[in-house]
Design a protein around this motif. Structure first.
Motif, PDB file in Angstrom:
ATOM      1  N   LEU A  85       0.837  -1.195   0.000  1.00 46.07           N
ATOM      2  CA  LEU A  85       0.000   0.000   0.000  1.00 46.07           C
ATOM      3  C   LEU A  85       0.872   1.245   0.000  1.00 46.07           C
ATOM      4  N   ILE A  86       0.524   2.218  -0.864  1.00 47.64           N
ATOM      5  CA  ILE A  86       1.188   3.520  -0.849  1.00 47.64           C
ATOM      6  C   ILE A  86       0.133   4.613  -0.694  1.00 47.64           C
ATOM      7  N   ASP A  87       0.587   5.836  -0.416  1.00 44.92           N
ATOM      8  CA  ASP A  87      -0.331   6.967  -0.318  1.00 44.92           C
ATOM      9  C   ASP A  87      -0.042   7.967  -1.444  1.00 44.92           C
ATOM     10  N   SER A  88      -0.609   9.140  -1.356  1.00 42.35           N
ATOM     11  CA  SER A  88      -0.509  10.125  -2.440  1.00 42.35           C
ATOM     12  C   SER A  88       0.895  10.670  -2.652  1.00 42.35           C
TER      13      SER A  88
ATOM     14  N   GLU B 200     -12.960  20.271  -0.621  1.00 40.94           N
ATOM     15  CA  GLU B 200     -12.001  19.206  -0.345  1.00 40.94           C
ATOM     16  C   GLU B 200     -12.131  18.116  -1.400  1.00 40.94           C
ATOM     17  N   PHE B 201     -10.990  17.547  -1.792  1.00 43.33           N
ATOM     18  CA  PHE B 201     -11.009  16.484  -2.794  1.00 43.33           C
ATOM     19  C   PHE B 201      -9.793  15.580  -2.607  1.00 43.33           C
ATOM     20  N   PRO B 202      -9.893  14.314  -3.035  1.00 45.65           N
ATOM     21  CA  PRO B 202      -8.781  13.379  -2.859  1.00 45.65           C
ATOM     22  C   PRO B 202      -7.589  13.734  -3.736  1.00 45.65           C
ATOM     23  N   ALA B 203      -6.400  13.494  -3.214  1.00 54.46           N
ATOM     24  CA  ALA B 203      -5.152  13.760  -3.936  1.00 54.46           C
ATOM     25  C   ALA B 203      -4.800  12.516  -4.754  1.00 54.46           C
ATOM     26  N   LEU B 204      -5.289  12.463  -5.977  1.00 58.89           N
ATOM     27  CA  LEU B 204      -5.109  11.295  -6.827  1.00 58.89           C
ATOM     28  C   LEU B 204      -3.825  11.420  -7.644  1.00 58.89           C
ATOM     29  N   ILE B 205      -2.960  10.430  -7.536  1.00 56.74           N
ATOM     30  CA  ILE B 205      -1.671  10.446  -8.217  1.00 56.74           C
ATOM     31  C   ILE B 205      -1.833  10.627  -9.718  1.00 56.74           C
ATOM     32  N   ASP B 206      -2.891  10.041 -10.279  1.00 56.39           N
ATOM     33  CA  ASP B 206      -3.072  10.034 -11.729  1.00 56.39           C
ATOM     34  C   ASP B 206      -3.826  11.258 -12.243  1.00 56.39           C
ATOM     35  N   TYR B 207      -4.187  12.179 -11.351  1.00 57.43           N
ATOM     36  CA  TYR B 207      -4.896  13.410 -11.741  1.00 57.43           C
ATOM     37  C   TYR B 207      -6.155  13.085 -12.578  1.00 57.43           C
ATOM     38  N   ASP B 208      -6.885  12.061 -12.161  1.00 54.66           N
ATOM     39  CA  ASP B 208      -8.094  11.675 -12.890  1.00 54.66           C
ATOM     40  C   ASP B 208      -9.348  11.924 -12.055  1.00 54.66           C
ATOM     41  N   GLY B 209      -9.252  12.896 -11.157  1.00 47.43           N
ATOM     42  CA  GLY B 209     -10.396  13.220 -10.316  1.00 47.43           C
ATOM     43  C   GLY B 209     -10.884  14.634 -10.557  1.00 47.43           C
ATOM     44  N   GLU B 210     -10.790  15.472  -9.553  1.00 49.67           N
ATOM     45  CA  GLU B 210     -11.322  16.827  -9.595  1.00 49.67           C
ATOM     46  C   GLU B 210     -10.643  17.690 -10.661  1.00 49.67           C
ATOM     47  N   TYR B 211      -9.319  17.572 -10.770  1.00 51.50           N
ATOM     48  CA  TYR B 211      -8.554  18.402 -11.702  1.00 51.50           C
ATOM     49  C   TYR B 211      -7.579  17.528 -12.486  1.00 51.50           C
TER      50      TYR B 211
ATOM     51  N   LYS C  27      -2.860  30.932 -10.526  1.00 54.90           N
ATOM     52  CA  LYS C  27      -3.876  31.976 -10.343  1.00 54.90           C
ATOM     53  C   LYS C  27      -3.899  32.512  -8.916  1.00 54.90           C
ATOM     54  N   GLY C  28      -3.000  32.001  -8.075  1.00 54.32           N
ATOM     55  CA  GLY C  28      -2.910  32.493  -6.704  1.00 54.32           C
ATOM     56  C   GLY C  28      -3.773  31.754  -5.703  1.00 54.32           C
ATOM     57  N   ILE C  29      -4.375  30.655  -6.107  1.00 55.54           N
ATOM     58  CA  ILE C  29      -5.212  29.873  -5.195  1.00 55.54           C
ATOM     59  C   ILE C  29      -4.333  28.912  -4.409  1.00 55.54           C
ATOM     60  N   ARG C  30      -4.397  28.993  -3.114  1.00 55.17           N
ATOM     61  CA  ARG C  30      -3.583  28.126  -2.262  1.00 55.17           C
ATOM     62  C   ARG C  30      -4.270  26.782  -2.087  1.00 55.17           C
ATOM     63  N   ILE C  31      -3.494  25.724  -2.232  1.00 52.94           N
ATOM     64  CA  ILE C  31      -4.001  24.368  -2.058  1.00 52.94           C
ATOM     65  C   ILE C  31      -3.383  23.788  -0.793  1.00 52.94           C
ATOM     66  N   ARG C  32      -4.220  23.407   0.144  1.00 52.65           N
ATOM     67  CA  ARG C  32      -3.752  22.845   1.410  1.00 52.65           C
ATOM     68  C   ARG C  32      -3.831  21.315   1.362  1.00 52.65           C
ATOM     69  N   THR C  33      -2.990  20.682   2.169  1.00 54.13           N
ATOM     70  CA  THR C  33      -2.900  19.222   2.158  1.00 54.13           C
ATOM     71  C   THR C  33      -3.355  18.633   3.493  1.00 54.13           C
TER      72      THR C  33
ATOM     73  N   ILE D  59      -3.956   4.521  -1.309  1.00 50.40           N
ATOM     74  CA  ILE D  59      -4.910   5.162  -0.407  1.00 50.40           C
ATOM     75  C   ILE D  59      -4.628   6.667  -0.441  1.00 50.40           C
ATOM     76  N   PRO D  60      -5.645   7.494  -0.709  1.00 46.43           N
ATOM     77  CA  PRO D  60      -5.365   8.916  -0.950  1.00 46.43           C
ATOM     78  C   PRO D  60      -5.280   9.775   0.305  1.00 46.43           C
ATOM     79  N   MET D  61      -4.409  10.759   0.241  1.00 41.85           N
ATOM     80  CA  MET D  61      -4.466  11.904   1.142  1.00 41.85           C
ATOM     81  C   MET D  61      -5.516  12.851   0.562  1.00 41.85           C
ATOM     82  N   TYR D  62      -5.659  14.030   1.177  1.00 36.12           N
ATOM     83  CA  TYR D  62      -6.678  14.968   0.692  1.00 36.12           C
ATOM     84  C   TYR D  62      -6.110  16.362   0.495  1.00 36.12           C
ATOM     85  N   LEU D  63      -6.784  17.106  -0.373  1.00 36.44           N
ATOM     86  CA  LEU D  63      -6.439  18.480  -0.689  1.00 36.44           C
ATOM     87  C   LEU D  63      -7.658  19.360  -0.481  1.00 36.44           C
ATOM     88  N   SER D  64      -7.431  20.639  -0.277  1.00 43.15           N
ATOM     89  CA  SER D  64      -8.558  21.563  -0.171  1.00 43.15           C
ATOM     90  C   SER D  64      -8.178  22.924  -0.729  1.00 43.15           C
ATOM     91  N   THR D  65      -9.171  23.598  -1.271  1.00 46.04           N
ATOM     92  CA  THR D  65      -9.005  24.963  -1.765  1.00 46.04           C
ATOM     93  C   THR D  65     -10.000  25.875  -1.063  1.00 46.04           C
TER      94      THR D  65
END
Length: 300
Positions: free
Chosen positions: A7-10, A41-52, A63-69, A27-33
Motif C-alpha cells: 500500500l502507498i499513499d498520495s 475538499e477532494f482526494p489527492a489522486l496520483i493520476d490526476y483523474d479526479g477533480e482536476y 492563479k494564486g489559489i492556495r491548495i492545502r494538504t 490510499i489517498p491523502m486529501y487536498l482543499s481549496t
C-alpha cells in the motif's frame, strides 16, 4: 506462507501503469481549496483523474489559489486494513515521510489496534523518510520479494535498512510556494525571487525537505541537480533514475538529456509530480531521484 498487500499513499508517486504491473494498492491523502470563502475538499489522486487534470491543478496555483494538504484519515486506514484481514492478507504500508505527514503515525495506531484484535495479522507501516518515486521503487522491490515468498516483516525490515540510500535533488521555479508551506522564510523567499536564486532541496535523515545550496538562475539549478545525482548514485548503469515535474516537462527533459551526457543509467523515467508534493512546491518543480550514497545530512 501468508501473502501481503503493498500500500502507498498520495506521496508515493507511482502512476497506475506501475501500480498495476507490480500489484500495489493506493490510499489517498486529501487536498482543499478556499476560493472566496468556498472551501472545497477532494482526494489527492496520483493520476490526476479526479477533480482536476494535471495542467488545471497547477493552473490553480498560478492563479494564486492556495491548495492545502491533509493526511490519510484513521477511518480510511481502518477500512483498508480490516478488508485485508478479511482476505487473510498482511499489509505493508510504504508511507510518506513522518517529517512531512502524520499519515504513518495514524496508520501505526490503527495497525496496532487491529493486531491486538487479530494476533496472526501483521501491518508493517514503514516510515520511508522520503516521498515521491523512491517509494515507488521500494514498492517494486517489495513485490519482487513477495514473489520470492518473503513475509511482510522480512520485506519491511529490509526496506527500512536501505531507505536512507534514496537521494532526492529538487529545484523550484519560485520560492513562493515553499514559503507558503513553511519550508523557507518570507524574507528568504522575497529576496530569493528578487535575485532569481533557486535552492536545491534534499530529503534529510529526518525525512524533512531541506533547502541547501542555491544556484543563480533556472538553468544552473537544473544542471546542479544533475551533478548531484551523478555524484550520489552508485552503480548508476544498473538503476532507473526517476525525474518528476510540476507541469514543466521541458525542464524535466532538460535534466534527462543533461544526465545522459554524463552517465548511462539503465533507464530514466520522466513523469508527473504527485499533487501533494506539487501543492507544497508549486508549478515548475523538478525532482531527480537516485539510489546510492546513504543520506547523512541533518537539517535544522
Amino acid at each position: 506462507m501468508k501473502t501481503f498487500d503493498i500500500l502507498i499513499d498520495s506521496c508515493g508517486e507511482m502512476p497506475r501503469d506501475m501500480r498495476e504491473a507490480y500489484g500495489v494498492d493506493f490510499i489517498p491523502m486529501y487536498l482543499s481549496t478556499d476560493i472566496k470563502g468556498d472551501i472545497h475538499e477532494f482526494p489527492a489522486l496520483i493520476d490526476y483523474d479526479g477533480e482536476y487534470d494535471f495542467h488545471s491543478f497547477y493552473d490553480l496555483m498560478r492563479k494564486g489559489i492556495r491548495i492545502r494538504t491533509a493526511a490519510v484519515s484513521e477511518a480510511a486506514f481502518e477500512e483498508y486494513f480490516r478488508e485485508a484481514v478479511k482476505r487473510g492478507h498482511d499489509v505493508l504500508y510504504l508511507a510518506c515521510s513522518s517529517g512531512l505527514s502524520v499519515s504513518v503515525e495514524l496508520a501505526k495506531k490503527v495497525a496496532a489496534k487491529l493486531n491486538a484484535e487479530n494476533p496472526e495479522w501483521h501491518g508493517y507501516c514503514l516510515d520511508t523518510l522520503i516521498s515521491g518515486f523512491p517509494i515507488a521503487d521500494m514498492a517494486i522491490k517489495a513485490d519482487a520479494m513477495r514473489k520470492e515468498g518473503k513475509d511482510v516483516n522480512e520485506v519491511g525490515e529490509y526496506l527500512d535498512s536501505i531507505k536512507l540510500k534514496y537521494n532526492q535533488f529538487a529545484t523550484v521555479e519560485t520560492l513562493t510556494y515553499l514559503k507558503n508551506a513553511g519550508r523557507v522564510t518570507a524574507s528568504k523567499a522575497f529576496f530569493g525571487n528578487l535575485f532569481h536564486v533557486k535552492p536545491i532541496i534534499i530529503s534529510d535523515v529526518k525525512g524533512h525537505n531541506v533547502a541547501t545550496v542555491s544556484e543563480k538562475g533556472r538553468r544552473a539549478s537544473l544542471q546542479k541537480i544533475v551533478d548531484l545525482t551523478v555524484e550520489a548514485a552508485e552503480n548508476i548503469e544498473e538503476q532507473t533514475i526517476y525525474i518528476s515535474h510540476g507541469d514543466d516537462e521541458a525542464a524535466a527533459n532538460f535534466v534527462k538529456e543533461a544526465l545522459l551526457k554524463v552517465a548511462k543509467p539503465k533507464d530514466i523515467r520522466v513523469d508527473k509530480c504527485g499533487p501533494i508534493i506539487g501543492a507544497s512546491s508549486g508549478p515548475g518543480l523538478v525532482i531527480c531521484y537516485c539510489f546510492g550514497k546513504e543520506v547523512t545530512f541533518a537539517g535544522e
